[in-house]
Design an enzyme around this catalytic site. Structure first.
Site, PDB file in Angstrom:
ATOM      1  N   CYS A  48       0.770  -1.136   0.083  1.00 43.77           N
ATOM      2  CA  CYS A  48       0.123  -0.053  -0.150  1.00 43.77           C
ATOM      3  C   CYS A  48       0.777   1.461  -0.001  1.00 43.77           C
ATOM      4  O   CYS A  48       0.073   2.452  -0.073  1.00 43.77           O
ATOM      5  CB  CYS A  48      -0.818  -0.066   1.206  1.00 43.77           C
ATOM      6  SG  CYS A  48      -2.110  -1.308   1.145  1.00 43.77           S
TER       7      CYS A  48
ATOM      8  N   CYS B 267       0.480   2.319   6.690  1.00 40.88           N
ATOM      9  CA  CYS B 267       0.839   1.055   6.969  1.00 40.88           C
ATOM     10  C   CYS B 267       0.778   0.344   5.566  1.00 40.88           C
ATOM     11  O   CYS B 267       0.224   0.831   4.536  1.00 40.88           O
ATOM     12  CB  CYS B 267       0.051   0.316   7.936  1.00 40.88           C
ATOM     13  SG  CYS B 267      -1.646   0.450   7.447  1.00 40.88           S
TER      14      CYS B 267
HETATM   15  C1  LIG Z   1      -2.250  -1.658   4.440  1.00 47.36           C
HETATM   16  C2  LIG Z   1      -3.644  -1.844   3.836  1.00 47.36           C
HETATM   17  O1  LIG Z   1      -4.198  -0.802   3.164  1.00 47.36           O
HETATM   18  S1  LIG Z   1      -4.375  -3.192   4.180  1.00 47.36           S
HETATM   19  C3  LIG Z   1      -6.077  -2.717   3.294  1.00 47.36           C
HETATM   20  C4  LIG Z   1      -6.089  -3.515   2.189  1.00 47.36           C
HETATM   21  N1  LIG Z   1      -7.488  -3.555   1.816  1.00 47.36           N
HETATM   22  C5  LIG Z   1      -8.311  -4.433   2.137  1.00 47.36           C
HETATM   23  O2  LIG Z   1      -7.775  -5.559   2.628  1.00 47.36           O
HETATM   24  C6  LIG Z   1      -9.735  -4.479   1.357  1.00 47.36           C
HETATM   25  C7  LIG Z   1     -10.788  -4.302   2.567  1.00 47.36           C
HETATM   26  N2  LIG Z   1     -12.010  -4.487   2.055  1.00 47.36           N
HETATM   27  C8  LIG Z   1     -12.589  -5.654   1.317  1.00 47.36           C
HETATM   28  O3  LIG Z   1     -11.969  -6.768   1.021  1.00 47.36           O
HETATM   29  C9  LIG Z   1     -13.922  -5.551   0.950  1.00 47.36           C
HETATM   30  O4  LIG Z   1     -14.402  -4.194   0.674  1.00 47.36           O
HETATM   31  C10 LIG Z   1     -15.087  -6.124   2.088  1.00 47.36           C
HETATM   32  C11 LIG Z   1     -14.666  -7.765   2.400  1.00 47.36           C
HETATM   33  C12 LIG Z   1     -14.711  -5.467   3.438  1.00 47.36           C
HETATM   34  C13 LIG Z   1     -16.451  -5.738   1.657  1.00 47.36           C
HETATM   35  O5  LIG Z   1     -16.569  -6.344   0.434  1.00 47.36           O
HETATM   36  P1  LIG Z   1     -18.074  -6.621   0.058  1.00 47.36           P
HETATM   37  O6  LIG Z   1     -18.992  -7.421   0.833  1.00 47.36           O
HETATM   38  O7  LIG Z   1     -17.997  -6.802  -1.299  1.00 47.36           O
HETATM   39  O8  LIG Z   1     -18.886  -5.104   0.251  1.00 47.36           O
HETATM   40  P2  LIG Z   1     -20.153  -4.515  -0.313  1.00 47.36           P
HETATM   41  O9  LIG Z   1     -20.080  -3.227  -1.180  1.00 47.36           O
HETATM   42  O10 LIG Z   1     -21.150  -5.593  -0.829  1.00 47.36           O
HETATM   43  O11 LIG Z   1     -20.866  -4.185   1.163  1.00 47.36           O
HETATM   44  C14 LIG Z   1     -21.432  -5.271   1.828  1.00 47.36           C
HETATM   45  C15 LIG Z   1     -22.619  -4.629   2.644  1.00 47.36           C
HETATM   46  O12 LIG Z   1     -22.212  -3.302   3.131  1.00 47.36           O
HETATM   47  C16 LIG Z   1     -22.854  -2.466   2.895  1.00 47.36           C
HETATM   48  N3  LIG Z   1     -22.095  -0.907   3.165  1.00 47.36           N
HETATM   49  C17 LIG Z   1     -20.635  -1.063   2.574  1.00 47.36           C
HETATM   50  N4  LIG Z   1     -20.219   0.409   2.865  1.00 47.36           N
HETATM   51  C18 LIG Z   1     -21.300   0.981   3.634  1.00 47.36           C
HETATM   52  C19 LIG Z   1     -21.657   2.156   4.067  1.00 47.36           C
HETATM   53  N5  LIG Z   1     -20.277   3.055   4.019  1.00 47.36           N
HETATM   54  N6  LIG Z   1     -22.553   2.416   4.809  1.00 47.36           N
HETATM   55  C20 LIG Z   1     -23.569   1.480   4.901  1.00 47.36           C
HETATM   56  N7  LIG Z   1     -23.668   0.392   4.357  1.00 47.36           N
HETATM   57  C21 LIG Z   1     -22.582  -0.086   3.707  1.00 47.36           C
HETATM   58  C22 LIG Z   1     -23.220  -2.555   1.502  1.00 47.36           C
HETATM   59  O13 LIG Z   1     -24.445  -1.696   1.238  1.00 47.36           O
HETATM   60  C23 LIG Z   1     -23.687  -4.046   1.500  1.00 47.36           C
HETATM   61  O14 LIG Z   1     -24.773  -4.165   1.997  1.00 47.36           O
HETATM   62  P3  LIG Z   1     -25.856  -5.237   1.615  1.00 47.36           P
HETATM   63  O15 LIG Z   1     -25.242  -6.581   1.917  1.00 47.36           O
HETATM   64  O16 LIG Z   1     -27.176  -5.019   2.461  1.00 47.36           O
HETATM   65  O17 LIG Z   1     -25.923  -4.945  -0.085  1.00 47.36           O
END
Ligand SMILES: CC(=O)SCCNC(=O)CCNC(=O)[C@H](O)C(C)(C)COP(=O)(O)OP(=O)(O)OC[C@H]1O[C@@H](n2cnc3c(N)ncnc32)[C@H](O)[C@@H]1OP(=O)(O)O
Length: 469
Positions: A128, A449
């Site tokens: 990242c 991070c």
């Molecule tokens: C050093 C670093 O940077 S490490 C970080 C590296 N990055 C990561 O690891 C990425 C982490 N994120 C992810 O892997 C994914 O975004 C996840 C697994 C957390 C979520 O993925 P998904 O399940 O596909 O997310 P999706 O967009 O479908 O949202 C799931 C639910 O949450 C809801 N939701 C998401 N964001 C919001 C929000 N801000 N407000 C309200 N609801 C929300 C969605 O509407 C959805 O609801 P539903 O199931 O009723 O439709």
């Protein structure tokens, strides 16, 4: 550990609006006696940075290839700075999940963006913090006297990631390629088993532990006793501030992207979503199921996007008649145990880079810290506020100190704006630059991070010529 810290974040942020406290650059900055001495002899400056809008993966960019996004960032940068491509001497570009056809994506993007064939480009990867690495590699090249003008940046494209055949299938295909006779081929075919067809899907996970970043963040939040409610509140803060910045027209680092073969122009980030806290409270745990506290709403989401920035010696900037935004004053990288301390890079990098630069926490006017997960940010803030953590894990006598949260990620962060892994470092830097002008500050601290238990800290200083946003 200060238990009031998180309460204060929430109280404070409902009061602080990004539309308040906006002023023109009035502070008199001077190059004559900088508080932080130049270590390179070149006074390296950050002229400007841009990015494509950051989009949720699987949305409007879904049919592109990553080098096309990177190309748009590079074209946007040269257009915005009005610097001819021929002036650029070298390009350092980051990416994390590589598209196999464009493994040196920096070079492919540069060619596609119309840079002369004679401008070399290489690709860096440091999870990242890959575009931070692009910038600091550029600093190194300039400091070494190799070049005067560098473009750095990064791209991530999560809408299409390489999915491999299984190892057994790959081995079979490679041997089939070498088989000389039909009989050899038949013999090989007889070794095929249906399970060879199971594909290998990439995961946003640590290779050494096999743990996903989200799972690690959940464990980190639990060990620092960061509650689900606190994480959700921090997520609402991030989205609220990003929305205000977007509505106020502060996100001027965005260069609009006209989709190829379409009249559609993408002008805005599309992941900013301010939801009521009770809606967030209803979401299920995304990683540690069923009782974890990290959810889709308090995590950064999978994002497509690219960024680019122009750095050079101050002398060259003057020759070209440019008005740089920042001096790139100092930086450091840190690394810890990727199992227990995967996402604590900002805590380790902050005191190190401050001490290198001769500054303290209170000297920092603008903090831009990568928000991988709300729980990770809050765990870092708790670690920075803990004498116990400093003594036990950081070999320090006392705590790092808590940043002034009214100066912290005021235009939102990776939770709300998005986190195309290798593009984020430039986004943090240009937001720091633009905030320093709007908020009339002098010093900015950028921290993040990264997978592998690594992290970065950078100190920048507003350039006296920095006025335009
Ligand atoms: C050093 C670093 O940077 S490490 C970080 C590296 N990055 C990561 O690891 C990425 C982490 N994120 C992810 O892997 C994914 O975004 C996840 C697994 C957390 C979520 O993925 P998904 O399940 O596909 O997310 P999706 O967009 O479908 O949202 C799931 C639910 O949450 C809801 N939701 C998401 N964001 C919001 C929000 N801000 N407000 C309200 N609801 C929300 C969605 O509407 C959805 O609801 P539903 O199931 O009723 O439709």
């Amino acid at each position: 550990m200060a238990s009031n810290l998180l309460k204060n974040i929430v109280k404070l942020d409902t009061r602080v609006s990004v539309s308040q406290n906006v002023c023109l650059p009035i502070r008199c900055l001077s190059t004559a006696s900088p508080r932080v001495k130049d270590k390179t002899g070149k006074n390296i400056v950050f002229v400007d940075g841009v990015r494509t809008p950051f989009l949720l993966s699987g949305t409007d960019y879904a049919s592109l290839m990553p080098h096309q996004l990177a190309k748009e960032a590079l074209i946007g940068l040269m257009r915005k700075t009005n610097v001819p491509r021929e002036v650029v001497e070298y390009i350092v570009y980051g990416t994390v999940i590589q598209e196999v056809k464009t493994s040196n994506i920096g070079r492919e993007a540069a060619l596609a963006a119309g840079f002369p064939n004679s401008v070399p480009a290489h690709t860096v990867t440091m999870a990242c913090i890959s575009s931070n690495q692009g910038i600091t590699t550029g600093i190194g090249l300039i400091a070494a006297g190799a070049y005067d003008v560098i473009v750095a940046g990064g791209v991530e494209f999560m809408s299409d990631v390489p999915i491999r055949h299984s190892r057994k299938m790959r081995s079979l295909l490679l041997r089939a390629n070498k088989a000389k006779t039909p009989l050899d081929k038949l013999k090989l075919l007889s070794t095929f088993r249906p399970d060879f067809l199971l594909p290998e899907l990439p995961a946003v996970a640590e290779f050494s532990s096999g743990e996903t970043m989200g799972f690690s963040a959940d464990r980190l939040a639990a060990s620092f006793k960061v509650s689900r409610e606190e994480q959700d509140q921090y997520a609402v803060r991030s989205h609220t501030m990003a929305k205000e910045a977007q509505d106020n027209g502060y996100l001027t680092d965005i260069v609009p992207f006209r989709l190829p073969n379409s009249s559609k122009v993408i002008e805005k980030d599309n992941g900013i979503r301010v939801s009521p806290i009770d809606k967030l409270a209803k979401l299920k745990a995304a990683f540690v199921k069923p009782h974890g506290t990290v959810t889709a709403a308090n995590s950064s989401f999978l994002t497509d996007g690219a960024s680019a920035c122009l750095i050079m010696t101050e002398e060259k900037a003057k020759q070209l008649g440019l008005k740089p935004k920042l001096y790139l004053r100092d930086f450091t990288y840190v690394a810890q145990d990727p199992i227990d301390q995967l996402l604590l890079g900002p805590t380790y990098a902050t005191p190190k880079v401050l001490e290198k630069a001769g500054l303290s926490v209170n000297d920092i006017d603008v903090w831009e810290v990568h928000e991988a997960f709300a729980g990770q940010i809050l765990a870092n803030l708790k670690a920075m506020d803990s004498d116990w953590f400093a003594q036990k894990y950081m070999n320090r006598k006392s705590k790092v100190g808590v940043p002034d949260l009214s100066k912290w990620n005021k235009w939102g962060g990776s939770l709300s704006i998005g986190h195309p892994f290798a593009a984020t470092g430039v986004r943090l830097t240009v937001h720091t630059a633009n905030r320093l002008v709007r908020e009339d500050g002098q010093f900015g601290l950028i921290a993040a991070c990264a997978a592998g238990g690594q992290g970065v800290g950078m100190i920048v200083e507003r350039h006296p010529d920095a006025t335009a946003l």
